[in-house]
Design an enzyme around this catalytic site. Sequence first.
Site, PDB file in Angstrom:
ATOM      1  N   GLU A   1      32.246  39.425  33.232  1.00  0.00           N
ATOM      2  CA  GLU A   1      32.347  40.774  33.836  1.00  0.00           C
ATOM      3  C   GLU A   1      31.401  41.708  33.011  1.00  0.00           C
ATOM      4  OE1 GLU A   1      36.733  41.490  33.726  1.00  0.00           O
ATOM      5  OE2 GLU A   1      36.860  39.902  35.232  1.00  0.00           O
TER       6      GLU A   1
ATOM      7  N   LEU B   1      35.833  40.776  39.468  1.00  0.00           N
ATOM      8  CA  LEU B   1      36.894  40.600  38.470  1.00  0.00           C
ATOM      9  C   LEU B   1      37.747  39.852  38.492  1.00  0.00           C
ATOM     10  CD1 LEU B   1      36.899  44.751  37.753  1.00  0.00           C
ATOM     11  CD2 LEU B   1      35.241  43.118  36.887  1.00  0.00           C
TER      12      LEU B   1
ATOM     13  N   GLU C   1      39.373  36.619  36.110  1.00  0.00           N
ATOM     14  CA  GLU C   1      39.353  35.677  35.148  1.00  0.00           C
ATOM     15  C   GLU C   1      39.595  34.310  35.459  1.00  0.00           C
ATOM     16  OE1 GLU C   1      40.749  38.520  35.250  1.00  0.00           O
ATOM     17  OE2 GLU C   1      39.163  39.813  33.744  1.00  0.00           O
TER      18      GLU C   1
ATOM     19  N   GLN D   1      36.177  39.436  29.145  1.00  0.00           N
ATOM     20  CA  GLN D   1      35.830  40.836  28.286  1.00  0.00           C
ATOM     21  C   GLN D   1      36.600  41.069  27.173  1.00  0.00           C
ATOM     22  OE1 GLN D   1      36.119  44.606  30.942  1.00  0.00           O
ATOM     23  NE2 GLN D   1      33.828  43.856  30.885  1.00  0.00           N
ATOM     24  N   PHE D   2      38.259  40.765  27.123  1.00  0.00           N
ATOM     25  CA  PHE D   2      38.884  40.939  26.066  1.00  0.00           C
ATOM     26  C   PHE D   2      39.518  39.743  25.832  1.00  0.00           C
ATOM     27  CE2 PHE D   2      37.513  45.226  26.393  1.00  0.00           C
ATOM     28  CZ  PHE D   2      37.374  45.479  25.106  1.00  0.00           C
ATOM     29  N   ALA D   3      40.203  38.783  24.865  1.00  0.00           N
ATOM     30  CA  ALA D   3      40.842  37.809  24.760  1.00  0.00           C
ATOM     31  C   ALA D   3      42.115  37.885  25.592  1.00  0.00           C
ATOM     32  CB  ALA D   3      41.018  37.160  23.476  1.00  0.00           C
TER      33      ALA D   3
ATOM     34  N   PHE E   1      44.918  35.453  29.240  1.00  0.00           N
ATOM     35  CA  PHE E   1      46.190  34.841  30.017  1.00  0.00           C
ATOM     36  C   PHE E   1      46.053  35.072  31.402  1.00  0.00           C
ATOM     37  CE2 PHE E   1      47.891  36.678  25.916  1.00  0.00           C
ATOM     38  CZ  PHE E   1      48.490  35.991  25.485  1.00  0.00           C
TER      39      PHE E   1
ATOM     40  N   HIS F   1      44.018  44.830  24.403  1.00  0.00           N
ATOM     41  CA  HIS F   1      42.692  44.671  23.771  1.00  0.00           C
ATOM     42  C   HIS F   1      42.740  44.017  22.398  1.00  0.00           C
ATOM     43  CE1 HIS F   1      42.172  47.044  27.403  1.00  0.00           C
ATOM     44  NE2 HIS F   1      40.788  47.008  27.310  1.00  0.00           N
TER      45      HIS F   1
END
Lengths: 359, 330
Positions: B33, B62, B64, B86-88, B92, B133
Site C-alpha cells: 500500500e 487496501l 492485506e 504498511q504497519f506490522a 493480523f 501502529h
Amino acid sequence: MRNDELEIPYQIMDPTGKMQGAMPEGLTDQKLLEWYRLMWEIRYFSNKTVALQRQGRSTTWGPLNGQEATAIGMGAPLQPQDWMVGSYRDSGAYMAKGYPMSALFYYTRGFSVAPDLVGPDKRCLPYQIVLATQTLHGVGLAMASRIKKENAVTMIGVGDGATSEGDFNEALNFAGVFKAPAVIVIVNNGWAISTPRSHQSAAKYLVDRAVGFGMPGRLVDGNDVLACYSVMREAVERARSGEGPTLVEAITYRHGAHTTADDPTRYRDPKEVEYWMGLDPTRRLKSYLVEQGVWDEAKDKAMLQEVENHVNEQAEIAYNHPTPGPDGMFNNIFEKLTPRMLRQREQLRHELNLEAEVR
Amino acid sequence: MTLTATKLTIIEALNQAMATEMERDERIVLLGEDIGKNGGVFRVTDGLQARFGEDRVFDTPLAESGIIGTSIGMAVNGLRPIAEIQFAGFMFVAMNQIVSQAARIRLRSAGMYHCPMVIRAPYGGGVRTPEMHSDSMEGVFLQTPGLKIVLPSSPYDAKGLLIAAIEDPDPVIFLENIKLYRSFKQEVPPERYTIPLGQAATLQEGNDITIITYGAMVPVSQQAAHKLQEETGASVEIIDLRTIWPMDEEAIVNSVTKTGRAIVVHEAPMAGGVSSEVVSIINDNCLYSLLKPVARVTGYDTPFPSPGLEDNYMPTVSRVLNALRKTLED
Ligand SMILES: Cc1ncc(C[n+]2csc(CCOP(=O)(O)OP(=O)(O)O)c2C)c(N)n1
Ligand SMILES: [Mg+2]
C-alpha cells in the site's frame, strides 16, 4: 477515472448554492444555520488538532476538512438510541450525533476514551484504526437490534480505500443476508493516502457493489449537505421500518493531507485540490443562506470567532482532564487483572519510584 | 570504478538492498500500500517504482490478506515477491494467509511448490503512533513453524539480512523497527553482501553478564551496559539475536556458559514470547553454569498502550540497569 470525472451524483443544492431540487421535508433555515455552524465546529476541531500535533501535544491526526457535509448527513438523521460506528475520519459524524468535542480531543491527546467527558452513552463506538473492521461491528450491532426488536438503526462509516478490505465485503454480505437495520456509508474522498479511488476497484462506482449484495445503493454528492441528509435519512427510515440495509456512496474530497505525517504534494495534482476547494461544502451552504437573506459577512465573522472560542474551550477541557496515571496501561484490559499482571503493575510502580534515583 | 561506503540510515540501507537485488534478479516484484509513487509511508521504497517500472513495483488495493495471498501465488509461480504491510499491526488482517498458507505451501505440496517471499513491515513503539501502529508481534510468528523471522537493529545488518531474506527459498517475515528507521547512520558498503539468517552478533564482549536482545532494545541495552560499566566496572556481553527463527542457540549458550548470568530484553510482551524461548534454551543447556536466575525486561502483558502512556511501557535504560544490577548481586 477520478472523482471529478464522475457524472454528477444526486444533488439538491449545486456548488453555487442554487437549489436544483426540493428542500427535504422538515428543514428550516434555522436548522441549516445550525448545520452551517456545525460544519465550522468540525473543521476548526480538526484544525486545532493539527495545531496541537505540531506542538507535540496530539497524536498523528487525519484532517477531515472538506467532508463536513457528509458527516452531518450521517449524524443528523439519527436518534439517541441509534448507533454510530465510523472510521477515524468520521469524527464530524460523531459530533453531529452529539458526541462531545472534548471527548474527541482527549483521544487525540493520546489516551483512550474518558467516560466522564463522553457523559451518558452516545452509542458511538470508539473509532478504531484497522481499516473496514468497524463495518462488521456495525452490522453486528444492527443484527442485535433486530434480534432484540429494538427501534435502533446503525450508521456505519468507511473510507473508499477501506472498501477493498475483506471485512467490508463480509459486512455487506451479512447486512444483506440478515436484513440488518444498517446504513453503510462509503465516504469516498478520492484518495486512500496516495492511492486514488480508481486503483481500489475496477468498477466505476463503489456503490455498484450494492447489487451484488442484494441491497439498494445510492450515490450522493458528499459536499451537498441537503442531498446527504435526504439520502441518508431515507436509508435510516428504510432500515427502521424493517426493510434492511442501504449502501450509500458519498462523493467528497479530503482537502488536506492524509495525516499530519503525510505529504500529499508527492502524489496529488494541486489543480485537482483547487478544483475541489471550489466545491467546499461550507461555501455552498453559506451562499444559499446569504441568498435567503438570513446570513451575511458580519454574522459569519462573529460566528467563526465564537466557534474558535468554543473549540479552544473544548480542547482546554480535554487537556485539563485527569490522565490515567503512569500505570494506566493496566486499566480496562480485564474486569480483574490476572496475578501476573498485578505483579507487573506492582513492579512498574516500584520502578517509577526508583527512576529518579537512577537518572 | 571504486565503490566507497556511505553512511546510511536503516531506511536507506533497505532501499539500497532492494535496488541491488532487483537489478540482478528480474523475478523480484514489490507490492504493498502506497509503496509506488509515495515510496511507502516511511519512504523505504522511495524511487523504486520510477526506476523499475509499475509492473515490478506496484500499489495494491487496501487489502492485506489480498497482498499476502496473491504474493503466495506469485511466489509459487516463479516470482520473488517482497510484500510490504504498511504497519506490522495490520498483519493480523492477513494472518490466515501468513500462518496457515505461506508457512505451509512447501509442506502441503510435499516440496513440489515453495514460497520464496519476504513480508516487510515496520513495527515497534516509542514514536507516539495511534493504536495498532506500535505492536511487536514477533512472538506470534515465533509460534508459527514454517516462517523465518528477522529483526535488524542497524543499517549494515538491515541490508545484509534483507538480501539474505530475499535469497531465501522460504517465507521470511522481516520486521523493521520504526524508532530505529532514521535514528542513526552507519557506513554501509555499496556492494552486495549477505548476513546469514540465524546468526546472532556479539556486539560487545564481556565476562560478567550477558544481555540477549534485538531490535530497538539494542541501543537501550548498550546504554545500560555502559552505565553499569562506569558504575561498577562489570563487563557486559551483548548479543543481538538479529533473527529469532532460526535462533542462534550456540551464541546464547556459549556466552551464558562463560558469564553465568544473563538478562533478556525486548519490547514485546513477556508471556510466551522470545524471552521465554531464550530462557528455555539457557535452562536446557547452561543450567549448571548459571549463578542467578535469568531476568527478563520486556513490555508488560498488556496491549500496547495509548501514545500518552507508552513511555512507561517500553523498557528503559533504568529498567535494564536494575535488572543487570539485581542479576549481578551475589
Ligand atoms: C488494515 C489496515 N491497513 C492499512 C492501514 C493504514 N492506513 C491507514 S488510513 C489508510 C488509507 C485509508 O483510505 P480510505 O479508506 O479511503 O480512508 P481515508 O483515509 O481517505 O478517510 C491506510 C492505508 C490501516 N489503518 N489498516
Ligand atoms: Mg479515502
